[in-house]
Design an enzyme around this catalytic site. Structure first.
Site, PDB file in Angstrom:
ATOM      1  N   ASP A 136       0.865  -1.182   0.000  1.00 34.70           N
ATOM      2  CA  ASP A 136       0.000   0.000   0.000  1.00 34.70           C
ATOM      3  C   ASP A 136       0.893   1.221   0.000  1.00 34.70           C
ATOM      4  O   ASP A 136       2.016   1.191   0.513  1.00 34.70           O
ATOM      5  CB  ASP A 136      -0.901   0.021   1.237  1.00 34.70           C
ATOM      6  N   ASP A 154      -7.189  -1.272  -4.569  1.00 37.06           N
ATOM      7  CA  ASP A 154      -8.227  -1.147  -3.535  1.00 37.06           C
ATOM      8  C   ASP A 154      -9.449  -0.346  -3.983  1.00 37.06           C
ATOM      9  O   ASP A 154     -10.574  -0.855  -3.912  1.00 37.06           O
ATOM     10  CB  ASP A 154      -7.634  -0.562  -2.252  1.00 37.06           C
TER      11      ASP A 154
END
Length: 181
Positions: A136, A154
């Site tokens: 991330d 995401d």
């Protein structure tokens, strides 16, 4: 003569259905590939440029590129449950295939949405299988008040699922029944 004409019309309708189905599949595949490549390339750039935990401000304090490892779900939910997310992802991929087959004659936009879900799901699945975690790197917020870090995959999955729900709830009249009088 009528029978021959009816057969020709039937063949033409079948060809048109096949072409529509092929277009839907191409839209799904191209969208999925674009999202997948964008996800994997951006993650590779972050991994190559920043150490884990290192961050760079992009838009003042509002947006950071912050290299993090996520063992949970989208937006860092349920950390450490990677064993749960691989089978969930496989089920989600099966659902994308099912929706694609059911909606193949509908608007190309539904296949763009399904392609975004497909690309995002495959992007994070690739990380989980290859690395044991998901990279991330986008952090949005002010100071310590920040949205959980995320990547390209995401929002592709989350927004895609939300749009499918909105489509099925408000725009897909095929499943609605008229109220009984």
């Amino acid at each position: 003569m009528r029978a021959a004409s009816a057969r020709v019309e039937g063949v033409e309708a079948g060809i048109e259905r096949d072409a529509s189905s092929m277009r839907a599949t191409v839209v799904l595949a191209v969208t999925g590939a674009l999202i997948y490549v964008a996800d994997q390339v951006t993650k590779a750039l972050v991994v190559a440029s920043l150490d884990v935990g290192e961050r760079v401000q992009v838009v003042g304090d509002l947006v950071w590129i912050w290299h993090l490892r996520n063992t949970g779900a989208a937006f860092s939910l349920l950390p450490g449950a990677i064993w749960l997310f691989i089978p969930i992802t496989l089920v989600a991929l099966g659902m994308v295939a099912w929706f694609h087959l059911q909606f193949r004659s509908r608007s190309p936009w539904i296949h763009v949405i399904l392609g975004a879900i497909l690309g995002g799901a495959l992007g994070n699945l690739t990380d989980r299988v290859r690395l044991g975690y998901v990279v991330d790197f986008v952090s949005v917020g002010i100071g310590d008040l920040r949205w959980p870090a995320f990547n390209v995959a995401d929002p592709s999955v989350v927004i895609g699922i939300g749009l499918i729900v909105v489509y099925l709830t408000f725009f897909d009249g095929r499943g609605r029944r008229e109220p009984a009088a």
